[in-house]
Design an enzyme around this catalytic site. Structure first.
Site, PDB file in Angstrom:
ATOM      1  N   LYS A 223      38.325  28.844 118.193  1.00 56.79           N
ATOM      2  CA  LYS A 223      37.669  27.567 118.488  1.00 56.79           C
ATOM      3  C   LYS A 223      36.480  27.382 117.545  1.00 56.79           C
ATOM      4  CE  LYS A 223      34.298  26.065 121.227  1.00 56.79           C
ATOM      5  NZ  LYS A 223      33.826  24.890 120.473  1.00 56.79           N
ATOM      6  N   GLY A 275      27.260  33.190 117.550  1.00 55.04           N
ATOM      7  CA  GLY A 275      26.504  32.028 118.009  1.00 55.04           C
ATOM      8  C   GLY A 275      25.214  32.458 118.668  1.00 55.04           C
ATOM      9  N   SER A 276      24.754  31.667 119.630  1.00 47.22           N
ATOM     10  CA  SER A 276      23.449  31.942 120.245  1.00 47.22           C
ATOM     11  C   SER A 276      23.537  33.134 121.194  1.00 47.22           C
ATOM     12  CB  SER A 276      22.981  30.705 121.013  1.00 47.22           C
ATOM     13  OG  SER A 276      23.900  30.400 122.029  1.00 47.22           O
ATOM     14  N   THR A 277      22.408  33.776 121.372  1.00 52.20           N
ATOM     15  CA  THR A 277      22.352  34.929 122.279  1.00 52.20           C
ATOM     16  C   THR A 277      22.695  34.490 123.695  1.00 52.20           C
ATOM     17  OG1 THR A 277      20.750  36.019 120.858  1.00 52.20           O
ATOM     18  CG2 THR A 277      20.841  36.774 123.146  1.00 52.20           C
ATOM     19  N   GLY A 280      26.377  34.174 124.018  1.00 52.32           N
ATOM     20  CA  GLY A 280      26.935  35.531 123.897  1.00 52.32           C
ATOM     21  C   GLY A 280      26.833  36.282 125.227  1.00 52.32           C
ATOM     22  N   GLU A 297      28.113  38.561 117.591  1.00 48.33           N
ATOM     23  CA  GLU A 297      27.171  38.452 116.469  1.00 48.33           C
ATOM     24  C   GLU A 297      26.246  37.296 116.817  1.00 48.33           C
ATOM     25  OE1 GLU A 297      25.279  37.304 113.756  1.00 48.33           O
ATOM     26  OE2 GLU A 297      27.014  36.740 112.543  1.00 48.33           O
ATOM     27  N   CYS A 331      21.733  33.270 110.818  1.00 46.85           N
ATOM     28  CA  CYS A 331      21.329  34.242 111.840  1.00 46.85           C
ATOM     29  C   CYS A 331      20.470  35.353 111.241  1.00 46.85           C
ATOM     30  CB  CYS A 331      22.552  34.815 112.531  1.00 46.85           C
ATOM     31  SG  CYS A 331      23.827  35.334 111.382  1.00 46.85           S
ATOM     32  N   GLU A 428      14.129  32.436 117.529  1.00 40.81           N
ATOM     33  CA  GLU A 428      14.925  32.021 116.380  1.00 40.81           C
ATOM     34  C   GLU A 428      14.777  30.498 116.221  1.00 40.81           C
ATOM     35  OE1 GLU A 428      19.289  32.297 116.710  1.00 40.81           O
ATOM     36  OE2 GLU A 428      19.260  33.271 114.753  1.00 40.81           O
TER      37      GLU A 428
HETATM   38  P1  NDP Z   1      26.122  28.017 120.626  1.00 33.68           P
HETATM   39  O1  NDP Z   1      26.015  29.464 120.858  1.00 33.68           O
HETATM   40  O2  NDP Z   1      26.097  27.104 121.805  1.00 33.68           O
HETATM   41  O3  NDP Z   1      27.484  27.659 119.835  1.00 33.68           O
HETATM   42  C1  NDP Z   1      28.272  28.584 119.132  1.00 33.68           C
HETATM   43  C2  NDP Z   1      29.737  28.426 119.519  1.00 33.68           C
HETATM   44  O4  NDP Z   1      29.901  28.736 120.910  1.00 33.68           O
HETATM   45  C3  NDP Z   1      30.277  27.001 119.358  1.00 33.68           C
HETATM   46  O5  NDP Z   1      31.637  27.047 118.991  1.00 33.68           O
HETATM   47  C4  NDP Z   1      30.144  26.450 120.763  1.00 33.68           C
HETATM   48  O6  NDP Z   1      30.996  25.360 121.030  1.00 33.68           O
HETATM   49  C5  NDP Z   1      30.544  27.658 121.593  1.00 33.68           C
HETATM   50  N1  NDP Z   1      30.095  27.634 122.971  1.00 33.68           N
HETATM   51  C6  NDP Z   1      29.097  26.907 123.518  1.00 33.68           C
HETATM   52  N2  NDP Z   1      28.985  27.174 124.833  1.00 33.68           N
HETATM   53  C7  NDP Z   1      29.944  28.078 125.126  1.00 33.68           C
HETATM   54  C8  NDP Z   1      30.339  28.755 126.311  1.00 33.68           C
HETATM   55  N3  NDP Z   1      29.726  28.565 127.467  1.00 33.68           N
HETATM   56  N4  NDP Z   1      31.368  29.626 126.239  1.00 33.68           N
HETATM   57  C9  NDP Z   1      32.009  29.849 125.085  1.00 33.68           C
HETATM   58  N5  NDP Z   1      31.674  29.248 123.931  1.00 33.68           N
HETATM   59  C10 NDP Z   1      30.653  28.374 123.942  1.00 33.68           C
HETATM   60  O7  NDP Z   1      25.012  27.609 119.616  1.00 33.68           O
HETATM   61  P2  NDP Z   1      24.305  26.183 119.473  1.00 33.68           P
HETATM   62  O8  NDP Z   1      25.209  25.349 118.713  1.00 33.68           O
HETATM   63  O9  NDP Z   1      23.891  25.616 120.789  1.00 33.68           O
HETATM   64  O10 NDP Z   1      22.960  26.580 118.713  1.00 33.68           O
HETATM   65  C11 NDP Z   1      21.821  26.952 119.496  1.00 33.68           C
HETATM   66  C12 NDP Z   1      21.053  28.046 118.833  1.00 33.68           C
HETATM   67  O11 NDP Z   1      21.891  29.175 118.709  1.00 33.68           O
HETATM   68  C13 NDP Z   1      20.599  27.735 117.427  1.00 33.68           C
HETATM   69  O12 NDP Z   1      19.401  27.049 117.421  1.00 33.68           O
HETATM   70  C14 NDP Z   1      20.478  29.107 116.857  1.00 33.68           C
HETATM   71  O13 NDP Z   1      19.231  29.637 117.203  1.00 33.68           O
HETATM   72  C15 NDP Z   1      21.555  29.899 117.562  1.00 33.68           C
HETATM   73  N6  NDP Z   1      22.767  30.048 116.735  1.00 33.68           N
HETATM   74  C16 NDP Z   1      22.989  31.248 116.160  1.00 33.68           C
HETATM   75  C17 NDP Z   1      24.077  31.404 115.333  1.00 33.68           C
HETATM   76  C18 NDP Z   1      24.360  32.689 114.665  1.00 33.68           C
HETATM   77  O14 NDP Z   1      25.019  32.702 113.624  1.00 33.68           O
HETATM   78  N7  NDP Z   1      23.941  33.804 115.204  1.00 33.68           N
HETATM   79  C19 NDP Z   1      24.997  30.308 115.038  1.00 33.68           C
HETATM   80  C20 NDP Z   1      24.707  29.088 115.756  1.00 33.68           C
HETATM   81  C21 NDP Z   1      23.616  28.993 116.557  1.00 33.68           C
HETATM   82  P3  NDP Z   1      30.461  23.857 120.858  1.00 33.68           P
HETATM   83  O15 NDP Z   1      30.072  23.705 119.446  1.00 33.68           O
HETATM   84  O16 NDP Z   1      31.640  23.067 121.233  1.00 33.68           O
HETATM   85  O17 NDP Z   1      29.308  23.715 121.799  1.00 33.68           O
END
Ligand code: NDP
Length: 518
Positions: A223, A275-277, A280, A297, A331, A428
């Protein structure tokens, strides 16, 4: 798109003639002319936009399930926007739990009947083919990535796309050598792998996840993030072009809940998330007790440590790259500058001077250094954290900078006077914002660098090799760069610990995560 330039630079000895053709001055301008120009006019670059026509973006995209494009059960779509213009790019299927179920069914069947039965060397051929097609279509990928994410075309062209292709190439080499990845044990694939990726490196994160998964004999349901689905959907076309058996790769677009539906499905044996902590943690809680393999990650708050004996101009470049690469939406961004007190004043002065030369603006312009922020929501997050920095007493500095009137752009930002307790030193920001902290001794530098809930990356700038080894060994970070920053390679493992997650991607370690061994 226009961008701010420092007033003191001399004008280039290149002028645009009335016809529009570029004519280079035959000889350097006389000194008095040059100084008059330097005093009066800013350094002017001609715009150098990449052609948008290289990206054949369709008006509407479905889900990629079982080798074919399918409409979502809901019949709904979401719009993906160009963050640099706020204009819609395409409509994308809004999948849901039923679509996730269909994709997992296809992946499960493909794993049992085709992919796990195939000779490893045959699987390798598909990976090589995918890598070659990505290279052949690299311009199209780069333009699509930049339009959808806002990152500068120079970065998608020179970093994201070549590295993504390199991951498929590298893991293709492993596909028929899995027994050497886990010596003395029998390597087996997990089965169906569920992968959820973010918006900051949409294609590269896809490659980090899909390439090792396929090489190890798994099938995939992935996804992409809702704001950046287009290169993943372009990748679906590559899978078709490579004649990848149906169901081996499935790409489903939809909201976060769909990511959770994929992760928690009992048929999914391994989950990989970037993605976000906070998300995660939700995923880890959601699948707890199911016996699935999991790699996370997550975020970071890396310290980029500059010692007094460092080559200062080189370190300035490294700090600039560390925080302004991909608008700081990284990140492992070097978002905390730790600089030794004895050189702090001079270093900050050089850093500010360099920041005034950063070109912020149209991501499609090949001269642009800092592109658009990925979404309005992310702009708001950055703005809120920067405001907290000012309110808590840190000193804000930004170069004079004319931002485009449309789109989501943020000025390169430097904070000094930062205390470790400030939110801008702890959280972050995921934007072009650097927080500076000073230190006096090596021990103090290490203590401050480790004073974070995260543990993803760090940088060390010093002329002394022994100091690099001494400090790196004590930094609690998964990746430590020395006299460089943000270097990635398919052969090198990447990942963190503490709130930055667990597991590794890349290299042999990244392959092992996709193998069960008995
Ligand atoms: P998210 O963690 O929400 O998004 C990352 C992925 O997870 C997207 O595909 C998102 O889908 C999906 N997702 C969202 N909610 C869920 C859930 N409950 N269960 C499973 N998957 C889910 O990051 P954000 O886009 O909200 O960014 C917020 C903050 O996260 C940023 O400001 C940054 O600090 C951090 N971040 C860190 C990253 C990294 O590489 N470590 C990458 C991105 C963000 P969808 O897009 O459809 O919401």
């Amino acid at each position: 798109m226009s961008s701010e330039q420092p007033p003191k630079r001399p004008e280039r000895a290149v002028k645009r003639a009335a016809s529009g053709a570029l004519t280079a001055a035959a000889a350097p301008a006389a000194p008095h002319v040059a100084s008059a120009l330097a005093a009066s006019s800013p350094w002017a670059y001609s715009p150098a936009p990449e052609s948008k026509e290289l990206a054949l973006i369709r008006p509407r995209y479905g889900l990629f399930i079982d080798g074919q494009e399918r409409a979502p059960v809901s019949g709904e779509v979401v719009v993906t926007y160009n963050p640099a213009t706020e204009e819609p790019l395409a409509e994308v299927a809004k999948g849901g739990a039923e679509d996730a179920d269909r994709a997992i069914t296809a992946a499960d069947r493909a794993h049992r009947k085709v992919w796990s039965k195939m000779e490893p060397r045959e699987r390798a051929k598909y990976l090589y083919r995918i890598s070659r097609i990505m290279q052949e279509r690299s311009r199209e990928f780069a333009v699509t990535e930049t339009l959808d994410s806002g990152k500068p075309i120079r970065e998608s062209r020179d970093v994201d796309v070549p590295l993504a292709a390199a991951h498929f190439w590298y893991y293709a080499g492993w596909a028929d050598k899995l027994q050497y990845a886990v010596p003395g044990r029998r390597p087996e694939s997990h089965g169906v792998v569920g992968q959820v990726i973010p918006w900051n490196f949409p294609l590269l994160m896809l490659a980090w996840k899909i390439a090792p998964a396929l090489a190890a004999g798994n099938t995939v349901v992935l996804k992409p993030a809702s704001t950046t689905p287009l290169t993943a959907l372009l990748f679906a076309e590559v899978c078709q072009q490579a004649d990848l058996p149906p169901g081996v790769v499935n790409i489903v677009t939809g909201p976060g809940e769909m990511g959770m539906a994929i992760a928690t499905d009992p048929r999914v044996a391994k989950v990989a998330f970037t993605g976000s902590t906070s998300v995660g943690i939700k995923i880890a809680q959601g699948i707890a007790g199911q016996g699935k393999a999991l790699t996370l990650e997550l975020g970071g708050k890396a310290a980029n440590i500059v010692f007094e004996d460092a080559a200062l101009d080189q370190a300035v470049e490294g700090v600039i790259n560390g925080i302004f690469f991909n608008q700081g939406e990284v990140c492992c961004a070097g978002s905390r500058l730790l600089v030794q007190e004895s050189i702090a004043e001079e270093f900050i002065a050089r850093l500010k001077e360099r920041m005034t030369t950063l070109r912020v603006g149209d991501p499609m312009d090949k001269n642009t250094d800092v592109g658009a922020i990925n979404s309005r929501a992310q702009m708001e997050t950055i703005g809120e954290l920067v405001a907290s920095g000012v309110a808590e007493g840190a000193k804000l500095w930004q170069p004079e900078c004319v931002l485009p009137t449309r789109g989501w752009f943020y000025k390169p930002t430097l904070f000094t006077n930062v205390a470790q307790s400030h939110r801008i030193a702890r959280e972050e920001i995921f934007g072009p914002v650097l927080s500076t902290i000073t230190f006096r001794t090596v021990d103090e530098a290490i203590e401050k660098a480790n004073n974070t809930a995260y543990g993803l990356s760090a940088g060390i700038w010093t002329e002394k090799g022994s100091r690099i080894l001494q400090v790196a060994a004590q930094l609690k970070a998964g990746v430590v760069w020395a006299n460089t920053f943000n270097r990635f390679d398919p052969t090198a493992p990447f990942g963190g610990y503490k709130e930055s997650g667990y597991g590794r991607e890349g290299g042999l370690q990244g392959l092992s995560a996709y193998l069960r061994s008995s």
